[in-house]
Design a protein around this motif. Structure first.
Motif, mmCIF file in Angstrom:
data_model
loop_
_atom_site.group_PDB
_atom_site.id
_atom_site.type_symbol
_atom_site.label_atom_id
_atom_site.label_comp_id
_atom_site.label_asym_id
_atom_site.label_seq_id
_atom_site.Cartn_x
_atom_site.Cartn_y
_atom_site.Cartn_z
ATOM 1 N N SER A 156 7.210 15.610 6.073
ATOM 2 C CA SER A 156 8.370 15.012 6.733
ATOM 3 C C SER A 156 8.350 15.197 8.250
ATOM 4 O O SER A 156 9.083 14.521 8.957
ATOM 5 N N ARG A 157 7.507 16.110 8.755
ATOM 6 C CA ARG A 157 7.420 16.322 10.191
ATOM 7 C C ARG A 157 6.232 15.632 10.824
ATOM 8 O O ARG A 157 5.919 15.858 11.993
ATOM 9 N N CYS A 158 5.531 14.800 10.063
ATOM 10 C CA CYS A 158 4.338 14.106 10.576
ATOM 11 C C CYS A 158 4.655 12.662 10.929
ATOM 12 O O CYS A 158 5.274 11.950 10.126
ATOM 13 N N VAL A 159 4.219 12.230 12.095
ATOM 14 C CA VAL A 159 4.119 10.797 12.349
ATOM 15 C C VAL A 159 3.026 10.253 11.440
ATOM 16 O O VAL A 159 1.980 10.890 11.275
ATOM 17 N N MET A 160 3.270 9.100 10.822
ATOM 18 C CA MET A 160 2.308 8.525 9.893
ATOM 19 C C MET A 160 1.867 7.159 10.407
ATOM 20 O O MET A 160 2.668 6.396 10.967
ATOM 21 N N GLY A 161 0.618 6.843 10.189
ATOM 22 C CA GLY A 161 0.088 5.563 10.657
ATOM 23 C C GLY A 161 -0.796 4.909 9.614
ATOM 24 O O GLY A 161 -1.338 5.581 8.727
ATOM 25 N N LEU A 177 0.835 -1.184 0.000
ATOM 26 C CA LEU A 177 0.000 0.000 0.000
ATOM 27 C C LEU A 177 0.880 1.247 0.000
ATOM 28 O O LEU A 177 1.953 1.261 0.608
ATOM 29 N N SER A 178 0.407 2.272 -0.675
ATOM 30 C CA SER A 178 1.084 3.560 -0.692
ATOM 31 C C SER A 178 0.121 4.638 -0.214
ATOM 32 O O SER A 178 -1.090 4.535 -0.421
ATOM 33 N N CYS A 179 0.680 5.655 0.389
ATOM 34 C CA CYS A 179 -0.114 6.804 0.818
ATOM 35 C C CYS A 179 0.657 8.051 0.416
ATOM 36 O O CYS A 179 1.729 8.331 0.964
ATOM 37 N N ALA A 180 0.107 8.773 -0.540
ATOM 38 C CA ALA A 180 0.726 9.996 -1.021
ATOM 39 C C ALA A 180 0.162 11.187 -0.261
ATOM 40 O O ALA A 180 -1.062 11.332 -0.150
ATOM 41 N N ALA A 196 11.260 12.347 0.683
ATOM 42 C CA ALA A 196 11.510 13.074 -0.567
ATOM 43 C C ALA A 196 10.335 12.940 -1.530
ATOM 44 O O ALA A 196 10.093 13.829 -2.356
ATOM 45 N N LYS A 197 9.605 11.832 -1.396
ATOM 46 C CA LYS A 197 8.449 11.591 -2.256
ATOM 47 C C LYS A 197 7.132 11.852 -1.553
ATOM 48 O O LYS A 197 6.060 11.610 -2.118
ATOM 49 N N ASN A 198 7.190 12.294 -0.302
ATOM 50 C CA ASN A 198 5.974 12.534 0.479
ATOM 51 C C ASN A 198 5.065 11.310 0.495
ATOM 52 O O ASN A 198 3.835 11.428 0.318
ATOM 53 N N THR A 199 5.648 10.162 0.695
ATOM 54 C CA THR A 199 4.889 8.921 0.615
ATOM 55 C C THR A 199 5.258 7.986 1.759
ATOM 56 O O THR A 199 6.416 7.886 2.140
ATOM 57 N N VAL A 200 4.241 7.318 2.288
ATOM 58 C CA VAL A 200 4.450 6.273 3.278
ATOM 59 C C VAL A 200 3.905 4.973 2.698
ATOM 60 O O VAL A 200 2.927 4.984 1.941
ATOM 61 N N TYR A 201 4.553 3.875 3.032
ATOM 62 C CA TYR A 201 4.212 2.576 2.464
ATOM 63 C C TYR A 201 3.868 1.582 3.563
ATOM 64 O O TYR A 201 4.316 1.699 4.705
#
Length: 125
Positions: free
Chosen positions: A30-35, A20-23, A75-80
């Motif tokens: 870059s300063r956000c915790v992501m879940g 899964l990707s999240c754009a 750099a891609k503003n993406t979490v996987y």
């Protein structure tokens, strides 16, 4: 504001894999915790995995440890979310969320301020 768009869901057989990707766009990603969270039919939304803004701190729900991996590319503003050895009980809508007020990986839904619309993951037996 942070806008989040998930992708990569689909139908897979048990034992298979998905990524899964999240754009993200808007505020400084870059300063956000992501879940990642998920919600199965008739059940409450639950925590799956989270990652700190640096990527150095991660946390996983017990049932996915060793099978799922969360990562991010600032750099891609993406979490996987890489999901291996999928099981039918992993079937759910998967949501990406951002917690700009936090420093470390968070499990609580109310720590997250921004949410995507979700992507469906269906695992057949």
């Amino acid at each position: 504001q942070v806008q989040l768009v998930e992708s990569g869901g689909g139908l897979v057989q048990a034992g298979g894999s998905l990524r899964l990707s999240c754009a993200a766009s808007g505020r400084t990603f870059s300063r956000c915790v992501m879940g990642w969270f998920r919600q199965a039919p008739g059940k409450e939304r639950e925590f799956v995995a989270a990652i700190s803004w640096s990527g150095g701190n991660t946390d996983y729900e017990d049932s996915v440890k060793g099978r799922f991996t969360i990562s991010r590319d600032n750099a891609k503003n993406t979490v996987y979310l890489r999901m291996n050895s999928l099981k039918p009980e992993d079937t759910a809508v998967y949501y990406c969320a951002a917690a700009p007020r936090m420093w470390y990986a968070q499990r609580r839904l109310d720590e997250y301020d921004y949410w995507g619309r979700g992507t469906q993951v269906t695992v057949s037996s």
